[in-house]
Design an enzyme around this catalytic site. Sequence first.
Site, PDB file in Angstrom:
ATOM      1  CE  LYS A 126      41.297  -8.375  11.640  1.00  0.00           C
ATOM      2  NZ  LYS A 126      40.353  -7.942  10.932  1.00  0.00           N
ATOM      3  CG  ASP A 144      36.303  -8.234  14.164  1.00  0.00           C
ATOM      4  OD1 ASP A 144      35.672  -8.148  15.339  1.00  0.00           O
ATOM      5  OD2 ASP A 144      35.336  -9.771  13.698  1.00  0.00           O
TER       6      ASP A 144
END
Length: 219
Positions: A126, A144
Amino acid sequence: MAKSTRLKAEEVEEIFRRFHAANPEPVGELHYHSPYTLLVAVVLSAQATDESVNRATGPLFALADTPRKMVALGEARIRESIKSIGLFRNKAKNVLLLSQQLIDRHGGEVPDNREALEALPGVGRKTANVVLDTAFGHPTIAVDTHLFRLGNRTGLARGRTPLEVERKFLKTVPAAYGHHAHHWLILHGRYICKARKPECWRCPIADICRFRTKAAAPT
């Protein structure tokens, strides 16, 4: 006749056309001024709000805004600077280690490469995606909790894992909107398509979204 649960290509195009019309140049909410300060800010943002990270990184970056300055600052002073952020001890250690690794392996520069980014301490997929998209212009999607919820709720990218949702977003998002898609989606998930109380009455894509239980405006 009920809508199909799968969005059509023209519906996806319209979703991103509306996002673009409402906010042509979206920006993230973390404060940074270089690929390095962005990288540090994103590492610090894990399990923390952008607001809390910004409060800490303002003074921190005034002291150290390059890998060499951060290493010179030392772990104890990094830790002291970010102690208001959750998991600050481990994050301070990672910021020091990744800074040293940038010096040792990349000449003090943040690499424009996923594999090299993910090899840095404290950097996962991420974080690498955020840096690749925001600092280097790659059309990546950093999934997320907001994007995971949004992908599944709207029908844009349904999946059981963040990686599955990311891959579906990458297939679904029209190429013309690829660079800004991450920021549009995270801002939409953060401020409109909220987890517990989605504000469907003011959502610009409510008529296209596949969320079945649309929330009415508060009375």
